[in-house]
Each structure stands twice: as C-alpha cells, then as structure tokens.
Design an enzyme around this catalytic site. Structure first.
Site, short mmCIF file in Angstrom:
data_model
loop_
_atom_site.label_atom_id
_atom_site.label_comp_id
_atom_site.label_asym_id
_atom_site.label_seq_id
_atom_site.Cartn_x
_atom_site.Cartn_y
_atom_site.Cartn_z
N ASP A 1 0.79 -1.25 0.00
CA ASP A 1 0.00 0.00 0.00
C ASP A 1 0.83 1.30 0.00
O ASP A 1 0.52 2.22 0.77
CB ASP A 1 -0.95 0.01 1.22
CG ASP A 1 -1.98 -1.13 1.18
OD1 ASP A 1 -1.95 -1.93 0.24
OD2 ASP A 1 -2.79 -1.21 2.12
N LYS B 1 -7.16 -4.88 -2.95
CA LYS B 1 -7.90 -5.46 -1.82
C LYS B 1 -8.81 -4.41 -1.21
O LYS B 1 -8.52 -3.22 -1.28
CB LYS B 1 -6.91 -5.99 -0.78
CG LYS B 1 -5.99 -4.91 -0.24
CD LYS B 1 -4.94 -5.46 0.67
CE LYS B 1 -4.04 -4.36 1.19
NZ LYS B 1 -4.72 -3.33 1.98
N CYS C 1 -1.95 -2.78 7.64
CA CYS C 1 -1.86 -3.70 6.50
C CYS C 1 -0.57 -4.52 6.49
O CYS C 1 -0.59 -5.68 6.10
CB CYS C 1 -2.09 -2.95 5.20
SG CYS C 1 -3.82 -2.41 5.08
C1 VGL Z 1 -4.61 0.63 5.76
C2 VGL Z 1 -6.18 1.49 7.19
C3 VGL Z 1 -7.16 1.36 6.23
C4 VGL Z 1 -3.19 0.25 5.53
C5 VGL Z 1 -5.58 0.49 4.79
O1 VGL Z 1 -2.75 0.19 4.36
O2 VGL Z 1 -2.49 0.01 6.54
N1 VGL Z 1 -4.93 1.12 6.96
N2 VGL Z 1 -6.85 0.86 5.03
#
Ligand code: VGL
Ligand code: ZN
Length: 200
Positions: A12, A109, A154
């Site tokens: 991410d 995702k 994540c």
């Molecule tokens: C994430 C919160 C919500 C992350 C993704 O990538 O850690 N955290 N969505």
C-alpha cells in the site's frame, strides 16, 4: 539477487497513505526511494493497493461517525477511517516516485463494500482469500519480505497471515511507517513477534 524462493511484498505505498493524503502516515514517502532500491534484489515482486468503493463500510462517513472511532461488523471490530483509496482516484494511485515497473503482480484489496481487507492474503473475516497465497506457492515462494504502509495495519495483518500460511516472514521495519493510533504499533509488533515474524 536473492534465491528463487523469495518474494518481496510492497504494501500500500499509495498517495492517500503519504503526507498530504486522506489517511496520511507520517514519513510514508520516506520509504519510497529505498524500496525502489531493494525491489530488484527479489526474484518475485508483488505490490498491493488498497482499493475501496466510495461507499465502503470501513469509512466513518458511511456511519455518521467520527474517523478513528470503531464499530462492530459481522466479522468483528472495525476501525472507521477517513474516506481513502477510492477506486480510480489519485489517492489510490501508487506514490508517483514508486517504481512499479519491476512488479510481477499487483493485488488490489478492500473492493467489496461490506468487508475491509487489511491483509494481502485474506479479507478482515480472516477467511476470504485474495489469491496471493496460491500465486506465491505456485511460483515456488516460501519466504517473504514485507515493506510498506502501514506497519500496524496492513503490513501487520499481511505478515501475520503469511506466517499462518507457512511462509518464512521478515518485516523490514525501516522500510515501513506506522499510523500508531491508540497503541496500535506496540500491539502490532507483539502480534507479529508472537506469529513468528522476524522484525529486522
Ligand atoms: C490501511 C487502514 C485502512 C493500511 C488500509 O494500508 O495500513 N490502513 N486501510
Ligand atoms: Zn483501506
């Protein structure tokens, strides 16, 4: 080059998790250049992308609630986030300096409205698979290294699931940054250590 059984999972590294983004992680952009530098060392390279419909139920806006509060979902307690990583938006795009060209696979995702997906392997019910386990095993991977955002969500969920699925797992902490809200970073480190993940 590392041996053929090793993969890197870049979690991410997207605009919304970098300074100026909707769910900015402090220092999130600092890890981009060093990630670009180590990516080519791994024979198998996977990027993940948080990828939500605009009415995703992990968004506080869908519950008339304040961001960073929690709610109960059928699969357990869910943190309610600011709207982030909306499908096709600039915020959902990879950081512009991340070199995505060497990637073999991009896993998206969190695209189902009703369920969040922190982990690259399973959605937050911990049973709906993303397909990454099969992909890695089909390619002969048994060892994974994780970097990216955010350490305590994540990256943590992905690392713990990878260990549960039988991979040998290392998280390079210096190539991750954390949200660190309400003790989440300390809890994540404890969970990863407990799961047998090496924090390096
Ligand atoms: C994430 C919160 C919500 C992350 C993704 O990538 O850690 N955290 N969505
Ligand atoms: Zn998300």
């Amino acid at each position: 080059m590392r041996p053929a059984n090793e993969a890197i999972l870049v979690i991410d590294v997207q605009n919304d998790f970098c300074p100026g983004g909707a769910l900015a992680v402090s220092g999130g952009d600092e890890i981009v250049a060093p990630i670009n530098a180590i990516l080519p060392e791994f024979p198998v390279r996977v990027l993940t992308q948080d990828w939500h419909p605009s009415d995703h139920l992990s968004f506080a806006s869908q519950h008339d609630a304040a961001p960073m509060t929690t709610t109960e979902m059928p699969y357990g307690t869910q943190v309610l986030w600011p709207d982030h990583c909306i499908i096709g938006s600039d915020g959902a795009a990879f950081h512009p300096k991340l070199d995505t060209r060497p990637a073999d696979l991009v896993i998206r995702k969190g695209f189902r409205r009703e369920i969040d997906s922190y982990s690259a392997f399973f959605e937050n019910d911990r049973t709906t698979p993303t397909g990454l386990d099969g992909y890695l095993k089909n390619r002969g991977v048994d060892t994974v290294t994780l970097v990216g955002l955010a350490t305590d969500f994540c990256v943590n969920y992905s690392a713990v699931d990878a260990a549960r699925l039988g991979f040998k797992v290392t998280v390079i902490e210096s190539l991750c940054r954390a949200i660190d809200f309400d003790g989440s970073l300390a809890a994540a480190k404890a969970a990863m250590t407990e799961a047998g993940v090496t924090l390096s």
